[in-house]
Design a protein around this motif. Sequence first.
Motif, PDB file in Angstrom:
ATOM      1  N   SER A   1      -1.262 -25.280  -8.695  1.00  0.00           N
ATOM      2  CA  SER A   1      -1.716 -25.171 -10.085  1.00  0.00           C
ATOM      3  C   SER A   1      -1.971 -23.717 -10.468  1.00  0.00           C
ATOM      4  O   SER A   1      -1.715 -23.316 -11.615  1.00  0.00           O
ATOM      5  CB  SER A   1      -2.983 -26.012 -10.301  1.00  0.00           C
TER       6      SER A   1
ATOM      7  N   GLU B   1      -2.471 -28.759  -4.097  1.00  0.00           N
ATOM      8  CA  GLU B   1      -2.461 -28.950  -5.539  1.00  0.00           C
ATOM      9  C   GLU B   1      -3.213 -27.814  -6.229  1.00  0.00           C
ATOM     10  O   GLU B   1      -2.825 -27.364  -7.314  1.00  0.00           O
ATOM     11  CB  GLU B   1      -3.092 -30.303  -5.877  1.00  0.00           C
TER      12      GLU B   1
ATOM     13  N   VAL C   1      -5.161 -30.575 -12.231  1.00  0.00           N
ATOM     14  CA  VAL C   1      -5.600 -30.857 -10.869  1.00  0.00           C
ATOM     15  C   VAL C   1      -6.234 -32.238 -10.901  1.00  0.00           C
ATOM     16  O   VAL C   1      -6.983 -32.547 -11.839  1.00  0.00           O
ATOM     17  CB  VAL C   1      -6.614 -29.803 -10.364  1.00  0.00           C
TER      18      VAL C   1
END
Length: 499
Positions: free
Chosen positions: A55, A51, A35
């Motif tokens: 992730s 994101e 990240v």
Amino acid sequence: MAGGAVLAVDQGTSGTKALVLCPERGVIGMGTAPVRPRHLPGGLVEVDPRELYDSVVAAGRAALAEAGAPVVAVGLANQGETVLAWDPVSGEPLTEALVWQDRRAASVCAGLEARAEELHRLTGLPVDPYFAAPKMAWIRRHATGAGVVTTSDAWLVHRLTGAFVTDAATAGRTGLLDLDAVAWSDTALDLYGLGAEALPRIVDCDAQVGTTTAFGPALPLTGLLVDQQAALLTQSADDPAAAKCTYGTGAFLLAQTGPAPRRTASGLVSCVAWQLGGHVTHCLDGQVYTVASAVRWLTDLGVVTGAEELDAVGHGVADDGGVTFVPAFAGLAAPWWRGDVRASVTGLGLDTGPGHLVRALCEGIAAQVVELASAAASDRGAPLTALRADGGLTRSALLMQTQADLLQRPVEVSSLPDATALGVGAVARLGQQPGLALREAVPEWKPSAVYEPRISGDEAEERLARFRAEVAALVERSGGGREGADPGGGAGTATGGAA
């Protein structure tokens, strides 16, 4: 530990790690995904929420693929104070996620100065941009009035399962939770201007909140917990009197206090550790904002090539050469709560080298943790017998030895490096097997190393006094203003000259 394997996902500041935990074989699968938060001028730290979610999915799928074995449940740990606005119908984010380090809500805190003590008594938290409520209020005043505004966990859980919930421990990181009732506080909501908000339902950390297919097969999500409390669970389930400190992006010291909240006079935070099966356990919490991020600052300057070089460079000199480093790059957290203070390096001379800076940084980090440990001992009415440590920087023997020296207590380094994931995995197991005892769900505590103090108490006090004097000078130079006097943090300034 009976039962099948579980998938434990730790969504952190700089990455997400997922483990597949088997009750017989331990970790049988692991996945990671990076990240990349953006550090912007004025102390702003934000990240694309997509994101975060991507992730979580990528790390979870990778862990399952490596394990090659089925799992019976999922647990999710979160960053705690990171917030965003999002559309509850489409699930799409409406703002960037403001990361816990972000200081842009200082103006919100300044406007609440007259009610700060009331809010502290009610919620256990000081009024500070670190916590979620000021960031939520800032979003409503300056970004958008649409959708809902929550901590990141509520959005991730909604994306995974469709549920609109948060766990009691994460709710306790907002500044909106009535600490005694473990329920949203109308008073706090009104003071922050959030009284009309739709907030997620508060659930037990071991609640069965829904089913997700994000990782492939349909899996029940049965564990939710904020990251530092998950690490505390792993390290103190066998000894509720133990305190732990996680050395990561920041350093976070937590210590259990039992079923009743402990109001503090030391500057530490009083909050929910976890709520399991309807029963609440509380804890004390202290923070150092910049630890690995301070090491990254030295790396960017070329002093070291990375955290793995701290010991080699630091051991190249006998001591810190008279250098004092206060790594307050994002301000001082507990017990000072001075977000307006900036970092300093003093005592520089022409003979100062990289090793002196490394040793001074280790000392500055360790000294702040000593202040947190002292405050916890004062609030609990008994000194710490030892400090249990986890996180990436525990790999530095120099930092751990410095910590033991200044603390004058043993530092026990966890043999289980992923304490947060192990903690939320234990909670997920409890949610999937309601009759399981807590100590059956948590792996046995085994330190990989124990660092004993190597200096006298007098020398430790002398070194701490030098650090405290520099902190006092920084506070004085800041003009005595409290958090909110300036718009936010930023890079600290290095001030040199002979000491």
